[in-house]
Design an enzyme around this catalytic site. Structure first.
Site, short mmCIF file in Angstrom:
data_model
loop_
_atom_site.label_atom_id
_atom_site.label_comp_id
_atom_site.label_asym_id
_atom_site.label_seq_id
_atom_site.Cartn_x
_atom_site.Cartn_y
_atom_site.Cartn_z
CG HIS A 120 -1.55 -1.39 1.58
ND1 HIS A 120 -3.84 -0.61 1.23
CD2 HIS A 120 -1.99 -2.23 1.73
CE1 HIS A 120 -3.80 -2.30 1.04
NE2 HIS A 120 -3.40 -3.16 1.70
N GLY A 177 -8.32 -5.80 -6.96
CA GLY A 177 -8.15 -7.26 -7.12
C GLY A 177 -8.53 -7.33 -5.70
CE LYS A 495 15.80 -30.82 21.90
NZ LYS A 495 16.28 -30.13 21.56
#
Length: 793
Positions: A120, A177, A495
């Site tokens: 826009h 559109g 981890k």
């Protein structure tokens, strides 16, 4: 379904990181992010002139058009956006925004990458210094109300065309559109936005006077039944309109398309992205006259040359949208005085400087660089004799050529690393800076050199490669949840926040694979080099990790390396973002499979390999209890713990409960400062959270999980009496959260659990734990280290 691996690509000479390119953005048609990017690249020659000089507000559909979640307008350009996108700061009445100005194919590709479907723009442009100008076009939006559609819009469009023609304005129709039609007319820039907006309102009122049964000019929705709103308000200086050739965020990938007037009466419908590129190639742009004129950057070059007399290339136009790395060439030019022509590809041309003394060979001195006219890209391969009497007459040879990595380019400074040919004048890669001083420039050789790192020498006697297939699908862990992973039957490993890597090593031959069988060897040469030097015959399972300055694994840093495969790019990045392979399992060794052996046996065999290098390492397994392992992982700010059953075999490709993930979660008391509605509208969808600071709340983010339906309704009953008009947060709340938020006086206290902190200082993976009626809002503080919380890593 697994996502496509991230990759770094070159678009219009700029490197762009693409992620999840196969993600479906339009579920109704199966249109993917890759399709969106391909569309914007295809229409760039027609779209960019309509965007030129206009600040772009983006409307993003992060989860695709089939989802109501994470759909938002974005005005400010985020810090994560590429540095090469032009930025302008616009001061509005109550706030200031930093917008992007899209000027290249790469800018549009980036918009597609972040799912910014709708572009826009206002009816005004900024000048070269970023100052807003008067509007250069008028727009009228024909917006059909209930009971009307395109046929009614067409009828009004013809009437508006005649009305505007009476005052000397020729307009162009654009099917939006979405629902209706936009009408654009060019302006001379003599009047400001307030004047143009008032004129547009008069046009709308005039159309309403002529067609009262069909037109309404009042914005009130109650008056729009069976009528078309002639919306004049988009000429307001603060308003924007969808750009011609922008996609729309509808169920299908429709496009705002300029049309010829005769098309309006031929079964008019909205067009989709599949139709528009071919249409443009065949018919051109009906709105081209309103687009910004494209500067002919070769006009000066052509004016100085006669194509019938010189062998130099004299093309009619610049090369737009070329893909691949930007190129450079340095030509030795024996003209009236010997000099070297230094040329860098930029925006379809070779930006050029003449170097009377050539490229500096030392960083201790600078050489003069005189900027000359832009040359065509075709000049990069030119060598030969320019005839006597012609401009630049003399003999030209190519001194060196190749591609370059750009660090900075503005009106006063250019910094780039040039990667020349092996036998070229540069002698490899050189990092150079061009610095403007007054009318001319200086060229400087930077001290840092981007030479390839030396290869580590492999041991002289590598073992024979085992007869095996190579890649082994890795065994996967599951979240522990309520499963008990404590006790002697379990081993615990920390981890690491990285990416899974299977290393297939046969002496000097090394291949690294992702868990999805993608060969990532080129991205991590330091891992390949060290493995190749060890003389192993093995298949290793591990994690590739990048550490930050404090020694904490950083997935954000690792992302800079992921998907980068070109040797020059990898060599540049590995100097600042080094990686390690942390190995936690041995699947095959010396041609023998260890898959059926227990975890303990495999672990012993792995530790016997003695992988203690600078890059390839085996982190120690934790010998204590689960609680101790979790405490250790939290202390070191790791992702959590993986519990592995000691007697379990290695199950390739299986997601097994013999491996359990225990992720770290921490608790934080919070104060509620606002809420967003649920999809049903009756209860709380998510809460906006903060902690008290002077003047209000500091924003910590949102929480939308962990609630029962009863708790959502209960929260609504608690928060409704506390409703207020203004936000209680002292810092900015992201647009996606604030646009439909209901603000409340900060009195309700609760608690959340979370996984991490974002770089912005917001909670990650937060889940609601419950209300804390025993706490007053003023008692709530950030838990743990205030330094970590206020400046999270």
């Amino acid at each position: 379904m697994p996502r496509t691996a991230p990759q770094t690509v070159s678009v219009d000479g700029r490197l762009l990181r693409l992620t999840n390119s196969d993600k479906v953005i339009y579920p109704a048609t199966g249109t993917t992010k890759a399709d969106v990017i391909a569309y914007y690249v295809a229409v760039a020659p027609w779209l960019l002139p309509h965007l030129a000089g206009r600040p772009v507000t983006r409307k993003r559909w992060v989860n695709g058009t089939g989802s109501e979640e994470q759909v938002f307008f974005e005005k400010n350009l985020p810090d994560s956006a590429p540095s090469w996108i032009r930025r302008v700061t616009i001061k509005h009445r109550s706030h200031t925004n930093t917008y992007p100005i899209f000027e290249s194919v790469a800018d549009l590709a980036w918009a597609g990458q972040v799912a910014a479907l709708e572009l826009h723009v206002p009816q005004w442009r900024v000048d070269a210094t970023g100052v807003a100008q008067n509007p250069d076009r008028l727009v009228i939006d024909l917006d059909p109300g209930p009971g009307t559609g395109l046929p009614e819009c067409v009828e009004i469009a013809h009437a508006a065309r005649e009305l505007l023609a009476d005052v000397g304005l020729e307009c162009v129709p654009v099917t939006s559109g979405s629902k209706g039609i936009h009408l654009y007319a060019p302006l001379d820039g003599q009047h400001d936005s307030d004047y143009v907006n008032a004129f547009a309102k008069q046009v709308a009122q005039a159309l309403e006077g002529v067609m009262p049964e069909l037109v309404v000019s009042d914005m009130s929705k109650v008056k729009r039944q069976g009528k078309v709103l002639v919306d004049w308000s988009q000429n307001n200086g603060n308003k924007t309109t969808i750009s011609p050739y922008s996609l729309r965020g509808r169920a299908e990938p429709t496009v705002a398309v300029p049309r010829d007037w005769d098309e309006l009466d031929e079964n008019l419908r909205h067009l989709t992205l599949d139709e528009v590129p071919a249409r443009l190639a065949e018919r051109g742009d009906p709105m081209a006259a309103l687009a910004a004129p494209m500067t002919d950057r070769l006009a000066t070059y052509r004016s100085m040359r006669d194509a019938t007399k010189t062998p130099e290339p004299v093309p009619d136009s610049v090369v737009r949208g070329r893909t691949g790395d930007p190129i450079f060439v340095i030509q030795e030019h024996h003209a009236s005085r010997l000099h070297w022509d230094f040329r860098l590809e930029r925006d379809g041309v070779l930006v050029s400087w003449a170097l009377p003394k050539g490229v500096p060979e030392s960083s201790t001195g600078n050489h003069l660089a005189v900027q000359t006219e832009d040359h065509p890209l075709e000049y990069a391969t030119f060598a030969g004799d320019i005839p006597k009497g012609e401009y630049g007459a003399g003999h030209v040879t190519i001194w060196d050529h190749g591609h370059y990595d750009l660090e900075k380019w503005n009106d006063h400074e250019v910094i780039a690393t040039l990667h020349g040919t092996r036998d070229g004048g540069l002698g490899g890669s050189k990092r150079l800076a061009l610095i403007k001083t007054g009318e001319n420039w200086l060229i400087h050789l930077m001290k840092e050199q981007n030479e390839p790192a030396p290869q580590k020498k492999a041991r002289s006697k590598p073992p024979e490669e085992a007869a095996r297939s190579g890649f082994v699908p890795p065994m996967l862990a599951v979240l522990a949840g309520a499963r008990d992973a404590s006790g002697d039957e379990w081993a615990y490993e920390l981890k690491w926040d990285g990416i899974r890597c299977l290393a297939v090593v046969g002496g000097e031959k090394v291949r690294l694979f992702s868990r999805n069988h993608n060969d990532v060897s080129a991205s991590y040469p330091e891992v390949v080099e060290e493995l190749a030097s060890l003389g192993l015959d093995a298949v290793l399972d591990g994690e590739i990790v990048a550490f930050d300055e404090s020694g904490v694994p950083s997935f954000g840093r690792l992302q800079q390396r992921m998907g980068v495969t070109k040797a020059a790019d990898v060599e540049r990045l590995r100097r600042t973002v080094s990686t390690r392979l942390l190995v936690f399992d041995l699947i095959e060794h010396d041609g023998t499979s260890l898959r059926d052996q227990t975890y303990d046996d495999r672990r012993v065999a792995l530790e016997d390999l003695d992988l203690t290098g600078d890059v390839v390492q085996v982190p120690p397994a934790h010998g204590g209890s689960l609680d101790e392992a979790v405490t250790l992982s939290r202390r070191h700010k790791l992702e959590g713990v993986v519990a592995k059953r000691r007697k379990a075999p290695y199950e390739p490709g299986a997601r097994s409960t013999d491996w359990l993930k225990i992720k770290n979660q921490e608790a934080q008391e919070v104060v509620v400062g606002g809420w967003r509605p649920s999809k049903g509208g009756r209860g709380i969808g998510s809460l906006l959270l903060g902690v008290p600071v002077e003047g209000g709340l500091r924003y910590l983010g949102r929480v939308g999980t962990g609630f029962t339906e009863d708790e959502r309704l209960r929260l609504r009953r608690l928060l409704d009496p506390l409703t207020r008009k203004t936000s209680p947060f002292v810092d900015e709340v992201e647009t996606a959260a604030s646009r439909d938020a209901t603000w409340v006086t900060p009195k309700v206290v609760g608690e959340v659990v979370y996984g991490d902190w974002s770089p912005a200082g917001h909670l990650r993976h937060a889940s609601w734990r419950g209300l804390r009626p025993d706490k007053e809002a003023a008692e709530v503080v950030l838990e743990g280290s205030s330094e970590v919380r206020t400046t999270p890593s």
